[in-house]
Motif scaffolding. Sequence first.
Motif, PDB file in Angstrom:
ATOM      1  N   ILE A  74      17.677  51.060  42.708  1.00  0.00           N
ATOM      2  CA  ILE A  74      18.518  49.974  43.213  1.00  0.00           C
ATOM      3  C   ILE A  74      18.260  48.757  42.335  1.00  0.00           C
ATOM      4  N   GLY A  77      18.338  43.142  42.026  1.00  0.00           N
ATOM      5  CA  GLY A  77      17.323  42.252  42.575  1.00  0.00           C
ATOM      6  C   GLY A  77      17.743  40.820  42.827  1.00  0.00           C
ATOM      7  N   SER A  83      20.082  44.338  48.165  1.00  0.00           N
ATOM      8  CA  SER A  83      18.978  45.256  47.871  1.00  0.00           C
ATOM      9  C   SER A  83      18.432  45.876  49.151  1.00  0.00           C
ATOM     10  N   THR A  87      18.642  49.796  50.057  1.00  0.00           N
ATOM     11  CA  THR A  87      17.376  50.486  50.280  1.00  0.00           C
ATOM     12  C   THR A  87      17.367  51.187  51.631  1.00  0.00           C
ATOM     13  N   ILE A  98      12.505  55.983  46.170  1.00  0.00           N
ATOM     14  CA  ILE A  98      13.384  54.827  46.029  1.00  0.00           C
ATOM     15  C   ILE A  98      12.703  53.746  45.199  1.00  0.00           C
ATOM     16  N   THR A 100      13.299  49.909  43.665  1.00  0.00           N
ATOM     17  CA  THR A 100      14.144  48.727  43.801  1.00  0.00           C
ATOM     18  C   THR A 100      13.693  47.623  42.848  1.00  0.00           C
ATOM     19  N   LYS A 101      14.645  46.803  42.474  1.00  0.00           N
ATOM     20  CA  LYS A 101      14.397  45.665  41.602  1.00  0.00           C
ATOM     21  C   LYS A 101      14.182  44.423  42.461  1.00  0.00           C
ATOM     22  N   LYS A 108       9.506  41.596  47.076  1.00  0.00           N
ATOM     23  CA  LYS A 108       8.771  42.857  46.934  1.00  0.00           C
ATOM     24  C   LYS A 108       8.178  43.298  48.273  1.00  0.00           C
ATOM     25  N   LEU A 111      10.993  44.604  50.581  1.00  0.00           N
ATOM     26  CA  LEU A 111      11.520  45.896  50.156  1.00  0.00           C
ATOM     27  C   LEU A 111      10.527  47.027  50.381  1.00  0.00           C
ATOM     28  N   ALA A 116      10.956  51.045  50.337  1.00  0.00           N
ATOM     29  CA  ALA A 116      10.984  51.252  48.887  1.00  0.00           C
ATOM     30  C   ALA A 116       9.640  51.832  48.440  1.00  0.00           C
ATOM     31  N   VAL A 119       8.585  48.920  43.714  1.00  0.00           N
ATOM     32  CA  VAL A 119       9.358  47.703  43.481  1.00  0.00           C
ATOM     33  C   VAL A 119       8.954  47.152  42.125  1.00  0.00           C
TER      34      VAL A 119
END
Length: 220
Positions: A74, A77, A83, A87, A98, A100-101, A108, A111, A116, A119
């Motif tokens: 993903i 960010g 996001s 997620t 997963i 994520t940005k 972070k 997420l 996530a 991250v």
Amino acid sequence: MKLNNQFIVLGLGRFGMSIAKTLSEKGCDVLAVDNNAEVVQNAMEFVTHAVKADITDEIALKSLGIGNFDVAIIAIGSNLEASVMATLIAKEAGVKYIVTKATDEMAKKVLKKIGADRVIFPEREMGVRIANSLLYGNFFEFIELSDEFGIAEITPNKDWIGQTIAGCEIRGKYGLNIVAVKHGGKVDVTPSATYVFKEDDIIIVLGENKVIQDFMESVG
């Protein structure tokens, strides 16, 4: 080791596009998704499939079969709400891993809290490095120093444990040069041929990019 080979990339900014392209070049199946028709068209040149869709739309993502992918990246960010939504959708759909940005530590934490597995901060990590690290389970880092050579962190094969570097014949058998060995927070630079591998060692090797990748595909 079996490669992860089913990836969905949500968001095709510079970072997302870099990951999608690198994974595709490694022979992986990649579905790229973005709500911008122009970038989707650009991605079609190298990914397996590219689709224009709202990545916060649960119905749209489920219709694309998001739950069937090994890894979801993903890459949006700059919009925390988007996001978070993407997620959650990926998590509930059953995506195995997963990524994520994020742009800051607070994002972070959020997420990670909602599911996530990893991250990342694109300002600190290149898309190419992230893509390569996702390909192999015991690949901690893989950095291409040039078109031909790279450096990687690997864990020792099970049959190396208790054996010396000389006894494993790593250079002769695998074409890899050991640069250093990490153990217990310490780094042994240019370890001697009599060094005995331990189970929790991390080995830093230098070699041809293809040789490193072939090695990682072959180990189990």
